[in-house]
Design a protein around this motif. Structure first.
Motif: not given
Length: 236
Positions: A39-46, A48-59
């Motif tokens: 999940s995006t939220g769990r990745l952001a937690e691990l 240590e970045v914002s969920p928005g940053t994770v979403t952008s990188m996953l794309k």
């Protein structure tokens, strides 16, 4: 192959340190949860970045062919992404073991050092380290070391929280590798390879009692979930 500052995937050029950290984290998370998407939220937690940053990188990872990402469903790696993740994990785990074996660093010290070094060594050096150490199977925390051909074997294991009362066990792997947690295990007298027996499991209270080296020690179920044990090894 010499490690570079960027990774070229098709027409996409990516900073390798960032990409390697993402694919490594996705791989480890998916593996721990039975290959379900991370999940995006769990990745952001691990990470240590914002969920928005994770979403952008996953794309970006999706565009680069390293991951399959669907909003609200999560992400899993493609074959290319998995191959890259295993290369990073191979470097990380061999460096950890090398530091422990040659410089006598404690198991709570090697993780952070390997995090810094894993992005700056070549595959040739890692292969030489592997040979020097005698082609080991696991790192200081019991994590399996991927082979040079990209394969990895995970041993059968059960969390200590699920271990039957009265059955002997051997600690073969620690999932939480934070320095604080590993120091806690050392202070508790619970290093990798420690053998013992669960003497009681108070599930409603969230506590189990284990006997290690003749001493009974209480552990929370939260801690016990992070410890993987095996019976067959205990009888060897």
């Amino acid at each position: 192959m010499r490690y570079l500052d960027v990774i070229h995937v098709g027409s996409v050029t990516l900073p390798s340190l960032t990409i390697e950290n993402y694919v490594k984290t996705i791989y480890r998370l998916c593996t721990r949860q039975g290959n379900r998407p991370a999940s995006t939220g769990r990745l952001a937690e691990l990470l240590e970045v914002s969920p928005g940053t994770v979403t952008s990188m996953l794309k970006t990872l999706k565009d680069a062919g390293l991951a399959e990402y669907k909003p609200y469903e999560g992400v899993r790696l493609t074959d290319s992404g998995r191959s890259l993740a295993l290369r990073v994990l191979r470097r990380h785990r061999l460096i950890e073991l090398f530091l422990a074996k040659t410089l006598n660093l404690n198991w709570d010290e090697v993780h952070d050092e390997a995090e810094n070094m894993e992005h700056a060594v070549s595959d040739l050096l890692v292969d030489r380290i592997d040979e020097f150490l005698g082609f080991p199977g696991v790192d200081p925390h019991g994590d399996p070391i991927p082979r040079s051909d990209g394969t990895v074997t995970y041993p059968k294991a059960t969390t200590l929280a699920q271990w039957p009362v009265g059955e002997p066990f051997r600690l073969i792997r620690v999932v939480d590798q934070s320095s604080e947690f590993l120091r806690y295990l050392s202070q508790t007298g619970f290093p990798l390879g420690a053998t013992g027996e669960v003497t009681a499991n108070h599930a409603t209270a969230g506590v189990i009692l284990v006997t290690i080296n003749g001493r009974e020690t209480p552990l929370s179920l939260e801690v016990a979930e992070k410890l993987l044990v095996d019976y067959e090894s205990a009888s060897q």
